[in-house]
Design a protein around this motif. Sequence first.
Motif, PDB file in Angstrom:
ATOM      1  N   ARG A  87      -5.699  -7.951  12.378  1.00 36.25           N
ATOM      2  CA  ARG A  87      -6.303  -8.628  10.690  1.00 36.25           C
ATOM      3  C   ARG A  87      -6.246  -7.573  10.324  1.00 36.25           C
ATOM      4  O   ARG A  87      -6.156  -6.823   9.381  1.00 36.25           O
ATOM      5  N   GLU A  88      -7.152  -6.396  10.791  1.00 41.42           N
ATOM      6  CA  GLU A  88      -7.608  -5.064   9.754  1.00 41.42           C
ATOM      7  C   GLU A  88      -6.429  -4.053   9.672  1.00 41.42           C
ATOM      8  O   GLU A  88      -5.620  -3.859   8.568  1.00 41.42           O
ATOM      9  N   ARG A  89      -5.696  -4.287  10.290  1.00 42.50           N
ATOM     10  CA  ARG A  89      -4.365  -3.317  10.218  1.00 42.50           C
ATOM     11  C   ARG A  89      -3.396  -4.067   8.831  1.00 42.50           C
ATOM     12  O   ARG A  89      -2.705  -3.335   8.588  1.00 42.50           O
ATOM     13  N   GLU A 147       4.856  -7.168  15.405  1.00 46.91           N
ATOM     14  CA  GLU A 147       4.181  -6.997  16.279  1.00 46.91           C
ATOM     15  C   GLU A 147       2.921  -7.169  16.191  1.00 46.91           C
ATOM     16  O   GLU A 147       1.894  -7.374  17.525  1.00 46.91           O
ATOM     17  N   VAL A 148       2.208  -6.601  15.324  1.00 45.00           N
ATOM     18  CA  VAL A 148       0.607  -6.485  14.555  1.00 45.00           C
ATOM     19  C   VAL A 148       0.397  -7.884  14.715  1.00 45.00           C
ATOM     20  O   VAL A 148      -1.150  -8.797  14.570  1.00 45.00           O
ATOM     21  N   ILE A 149       1.180  -9.056  13.865  1.00 47.29           N
ATOM     22  CA  ILE A 149       1.296 -10.478  13.905  1.00 47.29           C
ATOM     23  C   ILE A 149       1.254 -11.104  15.004  1.00 47.29           C
ATOM     24  O   ILE A 149       0.245 -11.972  15.353  1.00 47.29           O
ATOM     25  N   ASP A 150       2.135 -10.312  16.180  1.00 49.34           N
ATOM     26  CA  ASP A 150       1.589 -11.385  17.460  1.00 49.34           C
ATOM     27  C   ASP A 150       0.251 -11.531  18.032  1.00 49.34           C
ATOM     28  O   ASP A 150      -0.211 -12.142  18.684  1.00 49.34           O
ATOM     29  N   ARG A 154      -2.166 -13.879  19.145  1.00 46.60           N
ATOM     30  CA  ARG A 154      -2.790 -14.122  20.616  1.00 46.60           C
ATOM     31  C   ARG A 154      -4.394 -13.787  20.900  1.00 46.60           C
ATOM     32  O   ARG A 154      -4.337 -14.805  21.421  1.00 46.60           O
ATOM     33  N   GLN A 155      -4.585 -12.993  19.622  1.00 43.48           N
ATOM     34  CA  GLN A 155      -6.162 -13.275  19.095  1.00 43.48           C
ATOM     35  C   GLN A 155      -7.311 -14.438  19.531  1.00 43.48           C
ATOM     36  O   GLN A 155      -8.356 -14.804  18.947  1.00 43.48           O
ATOM     37  N   GLY A 156      -5.856 -15.635  18.019  1.00 36.14           N
ATOM     38  CA  GLY A 156      -6.406 -16.693  17.676  1.00 36.14           C
ATOM     39  C   GLY A 156      -6.579 -16.256  15.964  1.00 36.14           C
ATOM     40  O   GLY A 156      -7.493 -17.220  15.791  1.00 36.14           O
ATOM     41  N   VAL A 157      -6.169 -15.411  15.955  1.00 40.00           N
ATOM     42  CA  VAL A 157      -6.146 -14.689  14.633  1.00 40.00           C
ATOM     43  C   VAL A 157      -5.437 -15.574  13.236  1.00 40.00           C
ATOM     44  O   VAL A 157      -6.201 -16.001  12.325  1.00 40.00           O
ATOM     45  N   PHE A 158      -4.706 -15.448  13.590  1.00 36.02           N
ATOM     46  CA  PHE A 158      -3.571 -15.492  12.839  1.00 36.02           C
ATOM     47  C   PHE A 158      -2.824 -17.016  13.418  1.00 36.02           C
ATOM     48  O   PHE A 158      -3.235 -17.873  14.190  1.00 36.02           O
ATOM     49  N   PRO A 162       5.314 -18.419  16.031  1.00 33.51           N
ATOM     50  CA  PRO A 162       6.397 -17.011  15.632  1.00 33.51           C
ATOM     51  C   PRO A 162       6.451 -16.040  14.910  1.00 33.51           C
ATOM     52  O   PRO A 162       6.018 -16.283  14.155  1.00 33.51           O
ATOM     53  N   ALA A 163       6.076 -14.840  15.429  1.00 40.20           N
ATOM     54  CA  ALA A 163       5.715 -13.869  14.414  1.00 40.20           C
ATOM     55  C   ALA A 163       6.506 -13.482  13.350  1.00 40.20           C
ATOM     56  O   ALA A 163       5.886 -13.533  12.604  1.00 40.20           O
TER      57      ALA A 163
END
Length: 213
Positions: A87-89, A147-150, A154-158, A162-163
């Motif tokens: 999220r930060e990135r 890649e950052v979105i994916d 996977r961490q449940g933030v977004f 699919p990215a």
Amino acid sequence: MTKTRATPIEDDAPRREIIRAAAELFMDLGYRATSIDAIAERMGATKGRVYHWYGSKAEIYFDVQINAMQKLIDLIEPIARGGGTPRERLERMARAHVDILLHDLPMQKVSVQGLETHVISSTGTRHTKAMRDIVRLRDDYEQMFCEVIDEGTRQGVFVDLPARMLSKPFFGALNWLTIWYRPRRLQTEEDLEAIAENLTGFAMRGILKEQER
């Protein structure tokens, strides 16, 4: 990441001046209505000076695209590969993307608009490599965001999609700035920061899960 750079020259300054003048005209008039004569006039130079560096208007147009994309990649890649949560990135990447659009609007607007169909048809196979380079740069750039979105998904933030499906509306929100934004004479740096902050926040809210907003 394999980087595709614009054709190197001994001194970048003259070519940089040409592509910036051309970008302003491509933005205001479009590709078809822009001529080498108009580019030279915008620079306050002769068209012979332009032809010293470029063989055609199409070459200039492609170089505008490549340089605009390379500028984005050079700035965003360290953020994408750096530290921080997804999220930060992603938020820093989006903010940097918008900052470049605001401060380098002609070049970036031409790039966002993409390769115009009549440019491709009129140049044929003569500029196949340049067109492939531009497509590769676009793909490389979007891949960094994917890649950052994916990772965040996977961490449940977004949002759990699919990215690539998430990156399209995400870029759409950011790049819409090139449609509606027009610099104002009395605009301050604080005004630009407010635009960037609000637009970045809007794009991020669209990709975050509801509980993360």
